[in-house]
Motif scaffolding. Structure first.
Motif, PDB file in Angstrom:
ATOM      1  N   CYS A  38      -5.419 -24.135  11.429  1.00 16.32           N
ATOM      2  CA  CYS A  38      -6.842 -23.926  11.111  1.00 16.32           C
ATOM      3  C   CYS A  38      -7.056 -23.020   9.911  1.00 16.32           C
ATOM      4  N   CYS A  41      -3.311 -23.664  17.578  1.00 20.26           N
ATOM      5  CA  CYS A  41      -3.253 -24.810  16.667  1.00 20.26           C
ATOM      6  C   CYS A  41      -1.957 -24.822  15.856  1.00 20.26           C
ATOM      7  N   CYS A  61     -10.102 -20.695  18.971  1.00 22.30           N
ATOM      8  CA  CYS A  61     -10.968 -19.750  18.255  1.00 22.30           C
ATOM      9  C   CYS A  61     -11.721 -20.396  17.097  1.00 22.30           C
ATOM     10  N   GLY A 116      -7.697 -17.678  12.609  1.00 22.63           N
ATOM     11  CA  GLY A 116      -6.309 -17.811  13.072  1.00 22.63           C
ATOM     12  C   GLY A 116      -5.942 -16.865  14.193  1.00 22.63           C
ATOM     13  N   ALA A 117      -6.857 -16.625  15.119  1.00 17.08           N
ATOM     14  CA  ALA A 117      -6.617 -15.601  16.136  1.00 17.08           C
ATOM     15  C   ALA A 117      -5.830 -16.092  17.345  1.00 17.08           C
ATOM     16  N   CYS A 118      -6.089 -17.309  17.805  1.00 19.75           N
ATOM     17  CA  CYS A 118      -5.551 -17.698  19.113  1.00 19.75           C
ATOM     18  C   CYS A 118      -4.154 -18.322  19.053  1.00 19.75           C
ATOM     19  N   ARG A 119      -3.791 -18.862  17.920  1.00 19.06           N
ATOM     20  CA  ARG A 119      -2.465 -19.493  17.682  1.00 19.06           C
ATOM     21  C   ARG A 119      -2.253 -20.759  18.529  1.00 19.06           C
TER      22      ARG A 119
HETATM   23 FE1  FES Z   1      -7.195 -20.379  16.926  1.00 24.00          FE
HETATM   24 FE2  FES Z   1      -6.219 -21.938  14.956  1.00 24.00          FE
HETATM   25  S1  FES Z   1      -5.614 -19.957  15.494  1.00 24.00           S
HETATM   26  S2  FES Z   1      -7.662 -22.433  16.472  1.00 24.00           S
END
Ligand code: FES
Length: 238
Positions: free
Chosen positions: A65, A51, A37, A46-49
């Motif tokens: 991120c 990273c 994301c 911080g949506a996709c988690r």
């Molecule tokens: Fe999506 Fe960090 S939560 S890149």
């Protein structure tokens, strides 16, 4: 004078300006943390988690991120827990993604597919409800397939902050969350200027260019929608 912060990532020490994220600090060391994301300075939500990293002393894994560095921080980006959590995050995203890779317009350039390979996805252990929303092919140039959307909101960010059009937004909540023009309008009814920046930043086949033949017929059928717009330089996804 800029305050500098020293921290350790994967055993290497780095000094970066206060306010830098762990992701960017890691990049300075040449350490790659996968992202989906994230778009630097445009979409840091911080949506996709994907990273996730381990921070010594923290009770849970953290999204690199959106995590600012702090003095003396010790970060591990490759621990078994991190690898497993990242793989699970991607598996969950794919569990609600059409298995149409062979026929998808983005099959050679899909970031989700590359990411799945990177984090070691070999099967999808999750089954359940899947998003069933119609494809929107109303516009002269863009096809929107909400089933392939991973809710990263990169298109929302570029549409609002770069193009300042604000056509796309998140609607509904929880599993029903989807990215759409306001009031559920299709792209041809909405304020979309067909600039295509959303297509450029979409990581999957959720937003794609309409093929040329279909596009010409659509423009002929809707000449009033084919406006000339000022297009900002293409956004670099990093
Ligand atoms: Fe999506 Fe960090 S939560 S890149």
């Amino acid at each position: 004078m800029t305050e500098m912060v020293q921290l350790t990532i994967d055993g290497q020490t780095v000094e970066v300006p206060a306010g830098t994220t762990v992701l960017e600090a890691a990049r300075q060391l040449g350490i790659k943390i996968p992202t989906l994301c994230y778009m630097k300075e445009l979409n840091e939500i911080g949506a996709c988690r994907v990273c996730l990293v381990e921070v010594q002393g923290a009770r849970t894994l953290q999204a690199a991120c959106v995590l600012p560095v702090s003095p003396g921080m010790v970060v591990n980006t490759k621990s078994p827990a991190v690898r497993e959590a990242r793989r699970t995050a991607v598996e969950l995203i794919i569990s609600d993604h059409p298995q149409e890779c062979l026929t998808c317009a983005r099959n050679r350039t899909c970031e989700l597919r590359v990411l799945a390979e990177e984090v070691g996805v070999r099967q999808i252990p999750y089954t359940g409800a899947t998003t069933q929303l119609p494809v929107d092919a109303s516009s002269p140039s863009i096809v929107r397939d909400p089933r392939k959307c991973v809710l990263c909101r990169r298109c929302v960010a570029v549409c609002q902050q770069v193009q300042q059009v604000g056509c796309l937004q998140a609607a509904e909540r929880g599993f029903d969350t989807n990215i759409t023009p306001a009031f559920g309008d299709n792209l041809n009814e909405a304020v979309c200027t067909f600039c295509g920046q959303c297509v450029l930043v979409c990581p999957t086949g959720a937003l794609t260019e309409k093929n040329e033949t279909a596009r010409v017929w659509s423009v002929l059928a809707n000449p009033e929608k084919h406006v000339v717009v000022q297009v900002a330089p293409a956004v670099r996804v990093s």
